[in-house]
Each structure stands twice: as C-alpha cells, then as structure tokens.
Enzyme design. Structure first.
Site, mmCIF file in Angstrom:
data_model
loop_
_atom_site.group_PDB
_atom_site.id
_atom_site.type_symbol
_atom_site.label_atom_id
_atom_site.label_comp_id
_atom_site.label_asym_id
_atom_site.label_seq_id
_atom_site.Cartn_x
_atom_site.Cartn_y
_atom_site.Cartn_z
ATOM 1 C CB SER A 139 39.144 14.381 35.033
ATOM 2 O OG SER A 139 39.811 13.967 36.216
ATOM 3 C CE1 TYR A 152 36.356 9.451 35.278
ATOM 4 C CE2 TYR A 152 38.483 10.213 36.089
ATOM 5 C CZ TYR A 152 37.139 10.441 35.854
ATOM 6 O OH TYR A 152 36.573 11.652 36.191
#
Length: 245
Positions: A139, A152
């Site tokens: 990501s 995250y």
C-alpha cells in the site's frame, strides 16, 4: 486471444473480493490455472463459476499457518506446481493509537503481515522449483504513514521490508519478487473500520477523488508476472491521479 500465462499455476489469497478477486480473474483470462484462497468460500465458488479457466477453491484463513500450508499443498497436489503467488489478503482497522482496541492490532498483524509471511514460507520451495514469482500487495501506507493508520501502515511497511529481504535471498535463484503499492482503491477495505468517524472520513476521501478500480491493480500484477523470465519488475506504485499523498 493472447494467453501469456498458459500452463502457469497461480495462488491468490484474499480472492473473495476487491483486488484479489480482480487479480484472480485477470490471471485466469491470461491462461493461468488459479487457486483461490479466502475465508468466504461462497464468493470463491461464484468466482470459479465465472472464470474462463480452471480454479480451485480453498477455504483459508491466512493468519493460521497450518491452513496456509494446507492451501499450498492442495494447490500443488491438484495442479502439479506453483508458479505465481499473489499475497493480497488484508484488513484495515484504522483507529487512533490512544485508546485503541489492541485486538484489532493483532488481527491486522496476523492477517496482513504474518499471513503474507506464512504464505511465502509455505510456497517458497515450490516457487524455487518453478523459478516463479511472488507478488506482495502492499500500500502507499507502507511508504507514508498517517494519523489513525499507524498499525495498518506498520504491517504494510513490514511487507515491504520482508519482500526486499526475500528478493535478495532468491533473485539469483530465478524467483522474482514484486511489491505492488496501491493508493485509494474502490474496495470493501474501508468497511472494515469500526470507528464510525474514521469510516466516514474514508468515505469522504473516496468521494473527493476518482478512485482506482480493483481491475487497475490486477492489470499491474498481470504486467509484472507476464514479463520475460530475465525481467524483474520489483516495485509498482499506483495512485489515483487525484490522490496527493
């Protein structure tokens, strides 16, 4: 029709929705035989029925290393080899660090980071044999952390670090390692967020831009794995044009 992945066997985790589903379908259309790993087998069965090529449905929680080993073993037993691994399974449970429910941290680390590691560990002997390709779905958060995304982002940064170490260990043995870092993609990922205010913020961000579609990331994966064996596309960063960071 062009089938650059004819006779290739792929295993895709998190294949029941979003990027995983789109990638599994793209690989199938490119001629690969695809094993689908996820917890929601009803969705996997639906995907397998739509795909142009053969697919194997594997009920798998990647946070359970034994289930991961079984998924890899069943793939190789059924199809005889493993050429492409796409590690896509993930959760995004963003929240402020202060006062956080740390069971959500455990879930993210177990699924996003350890799940990716477990799958590589189980698949690597077969990928070394086939001189295959590992694709790690990371990501933009793995590059730049932001408030409320600390854990995250830590899992995605961990994936990046693990992938680079893996690349250095196996590249001279013919195994390619690809890290794909998507920006904002229109998937159900933001629906995992349990904090109402943060979920609303994520929806507002998505509404303010032309988000990526899962198929955009699937095309990036397909590009990387379809290269000649001597070409390693090690990193692909894909953002929406409208996403500033």
């Amino acid at each position: 029709m062009n089938h650059p992945l004819k006779d290739q066997v792929a295993l895709v985790t998190g294949a029941s929705s979003g990027i995983g589903r789109a990638t599994a379908l793209a690989l199938s259309k490119a001629g690969a035989t695809v094993a689908l790993a996820a917890r929601r087998t009803d969705r996997l069965e639906e995907l397998a029925a739509q795909a142009p090529g053969e697919m194997l449905v594997l009920e798998t929680d990647v946070a359970d290393h034994q289930q991961v080993r079984e998924a890899v073993a069943r793939t190789v037993e059924r199809f005889g080899a493993l050429d492409v691994l796409v590690n896509n399974a993930g959760l995004m449970l963003n929240s402020p660090i202060h006062g956080a429910d740390i069971t959500e941290w455990t879930r993210m680390v177990g699924t996003n980071l350890l799940g990716s590691m477990y799958t590589v560990h189980a698949a690597l002997p077969h990928l070394l044999a086939s001189k295959g390709t590992v694709v790690q779905i990371s990501s933009t958060a793995g590059r730049t952390a932001s408030a409320t995304s600390g854990v995250y982002a830590a899992t995605k940064s961990g994936i990046n670090a693990f992938s680079e170490a893996l690349r250095q260990e196996v590249t001279e043995q013919g195994v390619r390692v690809v890290v794909v870092e998507p920006g904002f993609v229109s998937t159900e990922l933001t629906t995992h967020i349990t904090e109402p205010a943060i979920q609303a913020m994520a929806k507002d961000m998505a509404a303010a831009m032309r988000t990526l579609d899962p198929e955009d990331i699937a095309e990036a994966v397909l590009y990387a794995v379809s290269q000649p064996a001597h070409v390693a596309v090690n990193e692909i960063l894909v953002r929406p044009t409208d996403q500033a960071r």
